[in-house]
Design an enzyme around this catalytic site. Structure first.
Site, PDB file in Angstrom:
ATOM      1  N   HIS A  65      -1.277 -11.548   8.416  1.00 11.80           N
ATOM      2  CA  HIS A  65      -0.734 -12.867   8.106  1.00 11.80           C
ATOM      3  C   HIS A  65       0.544 -12.702   7.288  1.00 11.80           C
ATOM      4  O   HIS A  65       0.678 -11.774   6.486  1.00 11.80           O
ATOM      5  CB  HIS A  65      -1.756 -13.716   7.353  1.00 11.80           C
ATOM      6  N   ASP A  67       1.957 -13.997   4.722  1.00 13.76           N
ATOM      7  CA  ASP A  67       2.015 -13.911   3.257  1.00 13.76           C
ATOM      8  C   ASP A  67       1.571 -12.549   2.737  1.00 13.76           C
ATOM      9  O   ASP A  67       1.601 -12.307   1.530  1.00 13.76           O
ATOM     10  CB  ASP A  67       1.198 -15.032   2.613  1.00 13.76           C
ATOM     11  N   HIS A  68       1.207 -11.661   3.649  1.00 11.54           N
ATOM     12  CA  HIS A  68       0.809 -10.306   3.257  1.00 11.54           C
ATOM     13  C   HIS A  68       1.743  -9.228   3.812  1.00 11.54           C
ATOM     14  O   HIS A  68       1.633  -8.070   3.407  1.00 11.54           O
ATOM     15  CB  HIS A  68      -0.621 -10.021   3.717  1.00 11.54           C
ATOM     16  N   HIS A 270      -4.908 -14.241  -5.157  1.00 10.46           N
ATOM     17  CA  HIS A 270      -4.758 -15.101  -3.975  1.00 10.46           C
ATOM     18  C   HIS A 270      -5.190 -16.532  -4.321  1.00 10.46           C
ATOM     19  O   HIS A 270      -6.042 -17.135  -3.675  1.00 10.46           O
ATOM     20  CB  HIS A 270      -5.574 -14.551  -2.797  1.00 10.46           C
TER      21      HIS A 270
END
Length: 311
Positions: A65, A67-68, A270
């Site tokens: 994903h 955001d990683h 997170h």
């Protein structure tokens, strides 16, 4: 050994938390830094720390994903400009190689160091040498996602010099031989077995860093008896249904994993942008009601992972 949190937010960059990235500082142990996930803007966060990109030797990606992983191409490029010439290995799910190579190719980026990939499809030991072992297991997320368990080898026991001196064995080269476990014959005819004068090994440390996940037994097995567990806490305890639907965890679910696994400390990251200020503190309180050694971490927090006290 230290954990430094470069990004502790969820989904997209926020005013108070950048997206996910965690550095495992192993400067004393092997003069290296290992990164776990590289969200957008990670290299900007690094500029506000003492970390040096050239020291980054391994990058472990939990899942693909954005955001990683959106910070990966830029960081890899900057590592070249900042004197990085040692090989770097990226571990992650199938697709991470294609993502990185496509970004580098399209942008015409040429790295000054060898870049290696280790793509993961199942639970396995992804790295092991004389001092560290890294294993992974699948988690329960919307796409393929893994958690990593970093285990340090036990430290050799120290030579019990006080016992040797009590036997009138003077210090010198013979101590080095005994520390190596060798049997030595002294000038007076005595035979000394070094193994008899070496203390028990000191247990190494274990750090578990999980990607995004719902409750799963794999989280517990990865975290078993860890010195530190880094676990997502996207939602508060009252949002269990929302967390389940979006393949995430609540603060109390993370704490339950920590309690069941018997970890020493739980580091919650997170965090959804909805939890700021007092709401962030409330997440921590929720977790602490289940597992007292819980902490909601913030960007740039540095957590020491000390060696266990000797018995």
């Amino acid at each position: 050994m230290q954990l430094e949190f470069l990004g502790t937010g969820a989904g997209s960059p926020g005013k108070f938390r950048n997206v996910t990235s965690t550095a495992l500082r192993l400067l004393d142990e092997r003069n290296e830094v290992w990164l776990f996930d590289v969200g957008e803007g990670t290299q900007h966060q690094i500029l506000r720390t003492t970390l040096k990109p050239r020291k980054i030797a391994k990058i472990f990606i939990t899942h693909l994903h954005g955001d990683h992983i959106f910070g990966l191409p830029g960081l890899l490029s900057s590592r070249s400009f900042q004197g990085g010439d040692e090989p770097l290995t990226i571990y992650g799910p199938v697709g991470v190689r294609d993502f990185v190579q496509t970004a580098l190719r399209v942008s015409g980026t040429h790295l000054s160091y060898p870049l290696k990939f280790h793509e993961i499809t199942k639970a396995e030991t992804v790295f092991e040498d004389a001092t560290f072992k890294v294993s992974c297991e699948p988690l329960d997320h919307r796409i393929a996602c893994f958690g990593y368990r970093v285990e340090e080898a036990d430290h050799p026991g120290e030579l019990q010099a006080d016992r040797l001196k009590a036997l009138n064995i003077p210090s010198g080269p013979v101590y080095g031989q005994l520390k190596a476990g060798k049997t030595v014959t002294l000038p007076d005819g005595r035979t000394i077995n070094g193994q008899d004068y070496i203390a028990a090994p000191q247990k190494g440390r274990t750090v578990t860093i999980l990607g995004d996940t719902r409750r799963t037994p794999h989280a517990v097995s990865l975290a078993q008896d860890a010195d530190a567990l880094v676990h997502e806490s996207t939602f508060g305890k009252d949002e269990g249904k929302l967390a389940h639907n979006y393949y995430h965890s609540t603060s109390t679910q993370a704490a339950q994993v920590a309690q069941q696994a018997g970890v020493k400390q739980l580091l919650l990251t997170h965090i959804s942008a909805r939890y700021t200020g007092k709401l962030s503190k409330e997440l921590q309180k929720q977790a602490q009601k289940v597992f007292s050694h819980s902490k909601v971490v913030r960007d740039f927090d540095v957590i020491d992972i000390p060696l266990p006290e000797k018995g």
